[in-house]
Design an enzyme around this catalytic site. Sequence first.
Site, mmCIF file in Angstrom:
data_model
loop_
_atom_site.group_PDB
_atom_site.id
_atom_site.type_symbol
_atom_site.label_atom_id
_atom_site.label_comp_id
_atom_site.label_asym_id
_atom_site.label_seq_id
_atom_site.Cartn_x
_atom_site.Cartn_y
_atom_site.Cartn_z
ATOM 1 N N ARG A 1 0.927 -1.418 0.045
ATOM 2 C CA ARG A 1 -0.038 -0.064 0.060
ATOM 3 C C ARG A 1 0.888 1.271 0.097
ATOM 4 N NH1 ARG A 1 -2.033 2.122 4.392
ATOM 5 N NH2 ARG A 1 -2.180 0.285 5.488
ATOM 6 N N TYR B 1 -16.305 14.667 -17.186
ATOM 7 C CA TYR B 1 -16.730 13.275 -17.258
ATOM 8 C C TYR B 1 -17.715 13.074 -15.966
ATOM 9 C CZ TYR B 1 -16.106 8.198 -16.211
ATOM 10 O OH TYR B 1 -16.388 6.913 -16.201
ATOM 11 N N ASP C 1 -7.681 16.753 -16.324
ATOM 12 C CA ASP C 1 -7.553 15.250 -16.836
ATOM 13 C C ASP C 1 -7.375 14.833 -17.876
ATOM 14 O OD1 ASP C 1 -8.843 12.680 -17.531
ATOM 15 O OD2 ASP C 1 -10.557 12.938 -16.488
ATOM 16 N N LYS D 1 -8.250 3.682 -19.932
ATOM 17 C CA LYS D 1 -8.370 3.891 -21.362
ATOM 18 C C LYS D 1 -7.241 3.956 -22.324
ATOM 19 C CE LYS D 1 -12.426 4.978 -19.167
ATOM 20 N NZ LYS D 1 -12.631 6.111 -18.869
HETATM 21 C C1 LIG Z 1 -13.258 6.770 -17.513
HETATM 22 C C2 LIG Z 1 -12.735 7.976 -17.183
HETATM 23 C C3 LIG Z 1 -12.481 8.707 -16.106
HETATM 24 C C4 LIG Z 1 -12.613 7.601 -14.699
HETATM 25 O O1 LIG Z 1 -11.741 6.585 -14.844
HETATM 26 P P1 LIG Z 1 -12.108 4.952 -14.246
HETATM 27 O O2 LIG Z 1 -10.896 4.416 -14.615
HETATM 28 O O3 LIG Z 1 -13.233 4.486 -14.705
HETATM 29 O O4 LIG Z 1 -12.326 5.283 -12.603
HETATM 30 C C5 LIG Z 1 -11.987 10.019 -15.629
HETATM 31 N N1 LIG Z 1 -12.142 10.935 -16.563
HETATM 32 C C6 LIG Z 1 -12.091 10.399 -17.971
HETATM 33 C C7 LIG Z 1 -12.144 11.453 -19.007
HETATM 34 C C8 LIG Z 1 -12.741 9.177 -18.463
HETATM 35 O O5 LIG Z 1 -13.116 8.979 -19.502
#
Ligand SMILES: *Cc1c(COP(=O)(O)O)cnc(C)c1O
Length: 395
Positions: free
Chosen positions: A53, A111, A185, A210
Site C-alpha cells: 500500500r 466526465y 484530466d 482507457k
Molecule cells: C473513464 C474516465 C474517468 C474515470 O476513470 P475510471 O478508471 O473509470 O475510474 C475519468 N475521466 C475520464 C475523462 C474518463 O474517460
Amino acid sequence: MDIQSLCVKSYEFDKTTQPHQLPLYMSSSFEMESTDDAIDIFTKKKEGHVYSRYGNPTIEAVAQRIADMETIDLDAQGYGYLTSSGMSAISTLIIAMLSKGDAVLTQRDLYGGSTELLRKVLQRLGIESIAVDLGDMGQIEQAITEHPNIKMLYMESPSNPTMNCLDIKKVTAWSRGKGILSAVDNTFCTPYLQRPLTLGADFLIHSTTKYLNGHGNSIAGAIITHHEPYAKQVWETLKLVGSTCNPFDAWLLANGMRTLTLRMDRHSQNAMQLAQHLYQHPKVQSVNYGGLVDHISHDIASRQMHQYGGMLSFVIDGDIEMAKKCIDRLEVATHAPTLGDVDTLVLHPATSSHLNIPAEMRIASGIADGMIRVSVGIEAIDDLIRDFDQALGGI
Ligand SMILES: *Cc1c(COP(=O)(O)O)cnc(C)c1O
C-alpha cells in the site's frame, strides 16, 4: 524441516539476474533483512519496500514511466502515483490538496463520474464545486470574485462527448497568477498527444483504464505532478486513504503502454478519416472532431495537441430510436461503455452517460438525441467506414 513447514515457507528465487521484462510483484509485503535495516527503510534513510500500500516495485516503475512521459519536455523531475481507478486518482488528489471550506472551479461538461464525485461526495465533506464555462475568462473572473475560497481549477480537454477544447495554457496561466492550483484530466489525450504540465498545469490525472492501457483489461488511474512537496502530500493521502493500484493492473498497464505511440498514431489517423467520411454522409447532421477545420475547437486543438486523438461524436439525422437502431446494426464496432481500447467502441450518450440529465439541459449542452460517440479503434479504416455506412444505410 517438516513437509508442512516447507509448503508454507516463502520461496527462494534468483534476485541477482535482472529480468528483461518488468516482473509482477504480487506481494503485499517485503522482507526486512534485519531490524536495523527495517528502521532505515521506514525512516526513508534507505530505499526499499515495506508494504505494497506504501509502495511496490511494479507499480512504481509504471507510475514513473507515465511521469517521465508527461515531463519529457520540462526541465523538471516528474512524480507519479498509480491509483485503483481514474476516479480514485481524482478523489485522492482533491482530498490531498483541499480542505473543508475550499472550493474547486470546474467546467459543466466534465466526465460524468467527476461531476458526481464533486457534487455528491466532496460537497458533503465541505469541499464546494463551482461549474462555469472555462472557455470564457469573464465567467472565470466572476467565479473567483464571488468565491474567494476557490483553491483548485479542475479541467478536462477535449471534453466528452462534444470534443470541445479548453485553452490549457491560458487558463492555467490565470490560475497561477491567482495562486490557485490547477489540475487537468488528460485521459483522452495521453502524454503522447498533450502534456498539461508543459502547458502550465500543476497536476494531471489519468484514467489509465482507457488509452494508456489500451487493451481494456485493467482499471487504474494516475496522479502526476512536477512539484515535489505536492507529490509528498499526495502520497501521504494515497497511502492512508488506501486508493493504491493493484500490481496486476499496473503490470497489464505496463504491457499496454509499450505500444502507446503506435496506437495513438493509428487511432488519430482512423478517427480523422472516419470523421471526414461521416461529415459528408447524407444521414449525418454534424460531426464533433477537433481535426475538422470547422469544429469549434479546431484552433485550440491544433495548438495544444500533437494529433487530434481517437475520440469523436456525430449526430444522425434522426431521433433516439434511429440512433439506437444505428448502434445495434454496427458489426465491427461494439456497443460498450468505455473508450480507448484497440477496437472501435460506440456509445449513445442520451441513453447512457447522460441519461440522468434532464433532456433540455442535455440538448442545450450539445448532446442531441441522435448523437453517437465513437472511440475509433485501430482496425483497417475501410472496414470501419463500411460498417458505419451499412449501419447508417439501414436506419
Ligand atoms: C473513464 C474516465 C474517468 C474515470 O476513470 P475510471 O478508471 O473509470 O475510474 C475519468 N475521466 C475520464 C475523462 C474518463 O474517460
